[in-house]
Design a protein around this motif. Structure first.
Motif, PDB file in Angstrom:
ATOM      1  N   UNK A   1       0.835  -1.200   0.000  1.00 34.03           N
ATOM      2  CA  UNK A   1       0.000   0.000   0.000  1.00 34.03           C
ATOM      3  C   UNK A   1       0.869   1.250   0.000  1.00 34.03           C
ATOM      4  N   UNK A   2       1.899   1.266   0.843  1.00 39.05           N
ATOM      5  CA  UNK A   2       2.784   2.426   0.904  1.00 39.05           C
ATOM      6  C   UNK A   2       3.445   2.666  -0.447  1.00 39.05           C
ATOM      7  N   UNK A   3       3.941   1.605  -1.081  1.00 41.59           N
ATOM      8  CA  UNK A   3       4.597   1.753  -2.380  1.00 41.59           C
ATOM      9  C   UNK A   3       3.638   2.327  -3.415  1.00 41.59           C
ATOM     10  N   UNK A   4       2.404   1.825  -3.434  1.00 38.35           N
ATOM     11  CA  UNK A   4       1.417   2.301  -4.401  1.00 38.35           C
ATOM     12  C   UNK A   4       1.049   3.757  -4.143  1.00 38.35           C
ATOM     13  N   UNK A   5       0.889   4.111  -2.893  1.00 35.16           N
ATOM     14  CA  UNK A   5       0.505   5.477  -2.543  1.00 35.16           C
ATOM     15  C   UNK A   5       1.638   6.457  -2.850  1.00 35.16           C
ATOM     16  N   UNK A   6       2.873   6.083  -2.547  1.00 36.74           N
ATOM     17  CA  UNK A   6       3.988   6.987  -2.826  1.00 36.74           C
ATOM     18  C   UNK A   6       4.218   7.153  -4.322  1.00 36.74           C
ATOM     19  N   UNK A   7       4.031   6.071  -5.078  1.00 41.50           N
ATOM     20  CA  UNK A   7       4.141   6.184  -6.534  1.00 41.50           C
ATOM     21  C   UNK A   7       3.064   7.119  -7.078  1.00 41.50           C
ATOM     22  N   UNK A   8       1.853   6.978  -6.559  1.00 41.47           N
ATOM     23  CA  UNK A   8       0.752   7.847  -6.983  1.00 41.47           C
ATOM     24  C   UNK A   8       1.019   9.292  -6.578  1.00 41.47           C
ATOM     25  N   UNK A   9       1.572   9.481  -5.397  1.00 40.67           N
ATOM     26  CA  UNK A   9       1.912  10.832  -4.945  1.00 40.67           C
ATOM     27  C   UNK A   9       2.910  11.478  -5.884  1.00 40.67           C
ATOM     28  N   UNK A  10       3.918  10.712  -6.270  1.00 34.76           N
ATOM     29  CA  UNK A  10       4.927  11.260  -7.178  1.00 34.76           C
ATOM     30  C   UNK A  10       4.325  11.566  -8.537  1.00 34.76           C
ATOM     31  N   UNK A  11       3.464  10.688  -9.037  1.00 40.14           N
ATOM     32  CA  UNK A  11       2.797  10.938 -10.317  1.00 40.14           C
ATOM     33  C   UNK A  11       1.982  12.229 -10.267  1.00 40.14           C
ATOM     34  N   UNK A  12       1.251  12.414  -9.174  1.00 33.35           N
ATOM     35  CA  UNK A  12       0.419  13.608  -9.032  1.00 33.35           C
ATOM     36  C   UNK A  12       1.269  14.871  -8.913  1.00 33.35           C
ATOM     37  N   UNK A  13       2.382  14.775  -8.209  1.00 31.68           N
ATOM     38  CA  UNK A  13       3.285  15.928  -8.101  1.00 31.68           C
ATOM     39  C   UNK A  13       3.829  16.327  -9.461  1.00 31.68           C
ATOM     40  N   UNK A  14       4.246  15.332 -10.238  1.00 32.13           N
ATOM     41  CA  UNK A  14       4.809  15.604 -11.563  1.00 32.13           C
ATOM     42  C   UNK A  14       3.762  16.261 -12.460  1.00 32.13           C
ATOM     43  N   UNK A  15       2.525  15.789 -12.371  1.00 28.96           N
ATOM     44  CA  UNK A  15       1.474  16.285 -13.259  1.00 28.96           C
ATOM     45  C   UNK A  15       0.833  17.589 -12.785  1.00 28.96           C
ATOM     46  N   UNK A  16       0.679  17.740 -11.463  1.00 34.50           N
ATOM     47  CA  UNK A  16      -0.123  18.858 -10.953  1.00 34.50           C
ATOM     48  C   UNK A  16       0.604  19.771  -9.975  1.00 34.50           C
ATOM     49  N   UNK A  17       1.821  19.411  -9.554  1.00 32.33           N
ATOM     50  CA  UNK A  17       2.535  20.228  -8.587  1.00 32.33           C
ATOM     51  C   UNK A  17       2.028  20.014  -7.167  1.00 32.33           C
ATOM     52  N   UNK A  18       2.747  20.586  -6.211  1.00 34.20           N
ATOM     53  CA  UNK A  18       2.409  20.384  -4.799  1.00 34.20           C
ATOM     54  C   UNK A  18       1.025  20.923  -4.468  1.00 34.20           C
ATOM     55  N   UNK A  19       0.695  22.100  -4.969  1.00 34.09           N
ATOM     56  CA  UNK A  19      -0.576  22.710  -4.606  1.00 34.09           C
ATOM     57  C   UNK A  19      -1.754  22.104  -5.369  1.00 34.09           C
ATOM     58  N   UNK A  20      -1.467  21.248  -6.347  1.00 30.77           N
ATOM     59  CA  UNK A  20      -2.532  20.519  -7.021  1.00 30.77           C
ATOM     60  C   UNK A  20      -2.693  19.104  -6.485  1.00 30.77           C
ATOM     61  N   UNK A  21      -1.893  18.774  -5.488  1.00 27.90           N
ATOM     62  CA  UNK A  21      -1.922  17.431  -4.897  1.00 27.90           C
ATOM     63  C   UNK A  21      -3.111  17.304  -3.951  1.00 27.90           C
TER      64      UNK A  21
END
Length: 203
Positions: A20-40
């Motif tokens: 779960x942690x691996x999946x969530x952190x990967x998703x977090x990184x994907x969202x950061x790359x696409x939307x930035x910190x304030x779009x997370x």
């Protein structure tokens, strides 16, 4: 430098928690790359990771918690310091390591997102600071070894040497938006080495 508090989402090292942690952190990184910190958002991370929103909220608490755990995980995955037996080669290895990180399409975009957020968000700044403290502390060891071998003056400040190697690369990346390449990285390492040999980094 390791953080003293246990990070959210890192309670049990194996089994479902680790997946779960691996999946969530990967998703977090994907969202950061696409939307930035304030779009997370927590909801988007949960959806992307394929886990329940309550799980993400319970284990990480906030987007800042997600970013802090992500940066800790990236530090864990980073390469150990070089140990070539030569401070020149070690500092060049550090410079090319930094270059590889900041020019990597995924990692570089992640770092830039957190750097941008850190200018106006204290929690993002804290996560970024913890990441770089660990990396600088790791690589400062090459300076200590060089002092022990007699390659650098006694009292040379290892962390400051390592900061100085990467500073020109980050300045061009973040401030002036100029291209960076291996030649620039090697040049930065060589100039810092010359200054260190002259005693410029003695405490």
């Amino acid at each position: 430098m390791e953080q003293e508090t246990r990070l959210a989402g890192s309670v049990r090292p194996g089994g479902r928690t680790a997946r779960v942690r691996a999946a969530v952190l990967e998703a977090t990184q994907d969202e950061l790359v696409e939307h930035g910190f304030h779009g997370l958002t927590m909801d988007q991370v949960a959806a992307r990771a394929g886990v329940g929103k309550t799980t993400v909220y319970r284990r990480w608490g906030s987007t800042a918690g997600l970013v802090t755990d992500l940066m800790n995980d990236l530090a864990d995955q980073s390469a150990a310091h070089a140990d070539t037996g030569s401070i020149e080669a070690d500092l060049r290895a550090n410079a090319t390591n930094v270059l590889g990180a900041i020019t990597d399409l995924r990692l570089g975009a992640t770092l830039q997102a957190i750097i941008a957020a850190a200018t106006c968000d204290q929690q993002a700044a804290d996560a970024l600071n913890a990441f770089y403290l660990r990396r600088i502390t790791e690589w400062a060891r090459v300076v200590d070894l060089a002092v022990e071998r007699g390659e650098l003056p006694p009292g040379t400040d290892g962390p400051e040497v390592i900061r100085a190697v990467s500073a020109p690369l980050y300045y061009r990346l973040v401030v002036t938006r100029e291209p960076v390449n291996e030649a620039l990285a090697v040049q930065a390492a060589d100039r810092v080495l010359a200054a260190a040999r002259a005693g410029a980094f003695r405490c």
